[in-house]
Write a protein that holds these residues in place. Structure first.
Motif, mmCIF file in Angstrom:
data_model
loop_
_atom_site.group_PDB
_atom_site.id
_atom_site.type_symbol
_atom_site.label_atom_id
_atom_site.label_comp_id
_atom_site.label_asym_id
_atom_site.label_seq_id
_atom_site.Cartn_x
_atom_site.Cartn_y
_atom_site.Cartn_z
ATOM 1 N N MET A 175 0.945 -1.199 0.129
ATOM 2 C CA MET A 175 0.015 0.068 0.095
ATOM 3 C C MET A 175 0.934 1.038 0.120
ATOM 4 N N THR A 176 0.489 2.321 -0.711
ATOM 5 C CA THR A 176 1.173 3.541 -0.836
ATOM 6 C C THR A 176 0.518 4.542 -0.553
ATOM 7 N N LEU A 189 -4.750 6.543 -0.973
ATOM 8 C CA LEU A 189 -4.133 5.418 -0.810
ATOM 9 C C LEU A 189 -4.196 4.118 -1.835
ATOM 10 N N ALA A 190 -3.114 3.762 -2.350
ATOM 11 C CA ALA A 190 -3.200 2.803 -3.477
ATOM 12 C C ALA A 190 -2.750 1.575 -2.931
ATOM 13 N N TYR A 191 -3.434 0.511 -3.597
ATOM 14 C CA TYR A 191 -3.427 -0.898 -2.927
ATOM 15 C C TYR A 191 -3.221 -1.786 -4.025
ATOM 16 N N ASP A 192 -2.236 -2.854 -3.907
ATOM 17 C CA ASP A 192 -2.070 -3.939 -4.938
ATOM 18 C C ASP A 192 -3.343 -4.768 -4.875
ATOM 19 N N GLY A 193 -4.078 -4.629 -6.113
ATOM 20 C CA GLY A 193 -5.136 -5.794 -6.388
ATOM 21 C C GLY A 193 -6.710 -5.244 -5.709
ATOM 22 N N PHE A 194 -6.515 -4.057 -5.227
ATOM 23 C CA PHE A 194 -7.934 -3.467 -4.787
ATOM 24 C C PHE A 194 -7.720 -2.133 -5.271
ATOM 25 N N ARG A 195 -9.131 -1.554 -5.085
ATOM 26 C CA ARG A 195 -9.389 0.042 -5.278
ATOM 27 C C ARG A 195 -8.787 0.837 -4.337
#
Length: 535
Positions: free
Chosen positions: A444-445, A455-461
């Motif tokens: 998460m970034t 907030l950006a997530y691998d594989g999720f919105r």
């Protein structure tokens, strides 16, 4: 205008798991911290400072390298720093500045790399690598578990030896005295159990961890006399175990606790919901836990403030206040039940926002004393600030932070438009398994701009919060069509940041410029060193 004379020394103070809103200069109504406030009045308090990782290891390695987590690669605790990463000591030591540690780093030796290079991990050659560049005047990473696996480390720890010298017995005096209370029948009540947080630790206050750490810092500064130094004073509190010596265990009560951020309706984001199911989150969501733990958390902070008062008084009496750059911060915060979360492993404000106070002793910084700066600053800005204040080369080809000295001196440079933080929950098996995410898809970034947090997530919105109108982050706009453009803009910031990471770290910009003059294709031969493209 002439350049100000460099400072002589640097004091880099870091607390562990200290929220910025648990200091009176940051607005806490009941927890008065007059000594930290004294530092703020003599320097600049940054109101929007962010750690680069909300767990000890990644955050601290960003502090010591001046680089983002994605660059230094220490994604979690007990992950070794690559040996090619340079740290504070690597920059300062060649210039005759002793770079010492009193307290915690959470550094892990890179044994695999040492063996590959045929370096004995126990040798003098390996020691600065194992200590991530510090001269370990006192390495003090915090209490070791009672497990036999840690017997050797526990017995060799300086604080364990110190406690035994003071007459504290038992198999593990660090736990049985400094981090435990005593029951009515004389039984040991472990500080690991939060139900015991309101009871006093068995250790005398003058022998407690925070006093011991401050004593060693004063010893170091005294021994250095007029020789230049950089001291990383790294307190292990108010990090758990949440237990404090008398009288600090009883200074605060339920009436002094800030109202929790616990909205009736929470985000349905899968990653957030997975972390809400962790044991620490379930427990901290209960009023009984919060009302027991938080007064002790506050007491631990009050003790740190009192000890910093001792240290600052000592520095003023010896002249060190006048020639030392002082930076006060923490590695990350603590949810304490806010957002129904415990610990710190999520990129919301209680965990990712940190206090940052900087005092430059030079007259050129008088213009900013006692001010509050709302620009977006980051943990990685500390090392570039040290180099600038000490008059040392900037290492722009490697460092990803920015010097704060121009801000301290009243200048108005073009500044960053967003701050970045990262967290990799691959190591958190419960959350990862609930989400059915592969190990390399758990990142998460955070992109925190002037108004928004993305907030950006691998594989999720993604998640999106309007911090101007929703500073407590209770309204997730991550799937609201009305904010699609805002999300797209911040996704662009994320890609811009990724492209800007410093990967060409083995050659300076100056050397590249020199070499570039050797290869001037299509220009007069007299100006060339290498004859390429000549007819």
């Amino acid at each position: 205008m002439s350049e100000p004379k460099p400072v002589r020394n640097v004091l880099y103070i870091m607390c562990d798991q200290l929220r910025r809103d648990y200091l009176s200069c940051y607005g806490h109504a009941h927890l008065h911290t007059p000594n930290i406030d004294r530092l703020a009045a003599a320097g600049v308090r940054f109101s929007r400072a962010y750690t680069q990782g909300t767990i000890c290891g990644p955050s601290r390695m960003s502090a010591y390298t001046g680089r983002y987590v994605s660059s230094h690669q220490v994604a979690w605790n007990a992950v070794p720093l690559p040996l090619e990463e340079l740290t504070i000591g690597d920059y300062l030591r060649p210039h005759g500045i002793r770079t010492a540690l009193v307290g915690k780093t959470h550094a892990t030796p890179n044994l695999e790399a040492l063996h590959r290079l045929h370096i004995d991990p126990d040798s003098a050659q390996a020691e600065p690598l194992n200590e991530v560049g510090f001269d370990a005047y006192l390495r003090h990473d915090g209490i070791y578990p009672d497990s036999p696996l840690f017997d050797d480390k526990r017995e060799s720890a300086p604080y364990t030896r110190y406690l035994r010298e003071q007459g504290y017995g038992g198999r593990n005096p660090w736990h049985e005295w400094a981090n435990a209370a005593q029951g009515e029948d004389g039984e040991i009540l472990s500080g690991w159990h939060m139900r015991n947080a309101g009871k006093p630790a068995r250790v005398a206050e003058e022998h407690s961890e925070t006093v011991y750490t401050t004593d060693r810092a004063i010893d170091f500064i005294s021994e250095q006399a007029e020789q230049p130094w950089c001291l990383h004073l790294s307190y292990i509190k108010p990090h758990w175990p949440y237990i404090a010596p008398a009288p600090y265990h009883a200074l605060y009560g339920a009436e002094h606790i800030q109202a929790p951020i616990q909205p009736g309706q929470t985000s349905d984001h899968p990653v957030y919901q997975a972390f809400r199911q962790h044991q620490e989150s379930v427990n901290f969501s209960r009023d009984a836990v919060r009302l027991t733990v938080i007064p002790t958390y506050m007491g631990l902070i009050k003790q740190i403030d009192d000890q910093l008062g001792r240290l600052f008084d000592f520095m003023q009496s010896t002249g060190r206040w006048d020639d030392t750059l002082i930076v006060f911060t923490s590695d990350h915060g603590d949810f304490l039940g806010d957002h129904y979360l415990g610990e710190k492993e999520f990129l919301l404000e209680p965990a990712v926002g940190v206090p940052l106070i900087v005092r430059d002793p030079r007259a050129s910084a008088d213009i900013s004393r006692g001010t509050v700066d709302a620009r977006l600053v980051e943990t990685i800005d500390a090392l570039p600030t040290f180099l600038d204040a000490l008059g040392l080369p900037a290492a722009d080809h490697r460092l990803e932070g920015r010097s704060l000295v121009p801000l301290l001196h009243g200048e108005q440079p073009t500044w960053r438009h967003y701050a970045i933080a990262e967290y990799d929950y691959a190591f958190q098996a419960p959350a990862r398994e609930r989400l059915a995410q592969p190990i390399d898809r758990c990142r998460m970034t955070m992109v925190r701009s002037e108004r928004w947090k993305y907030l950006a997530y691998d594989g999720f919105r993604p998640q999106l919060f309007d911090l101007e109108n929703d500073p407590q982050e209770v309204h997730d706009l991550g799937s609201d069509p009305a904010y699609a453009e805002v999300r797209e803009t911040h996704l662009g910031y994320l890609f811009e940041w990724l492209r800007g990471l410093k990967r060409r770290t083995t050659i300076s910009h100056t050397e590249i410029e020199v070499r570039g003059q050797w290869f001037r294709y299509g220009e007069p031969e007299a100006e060339k060193v290498v004859q390429i493209g000549v007819w």
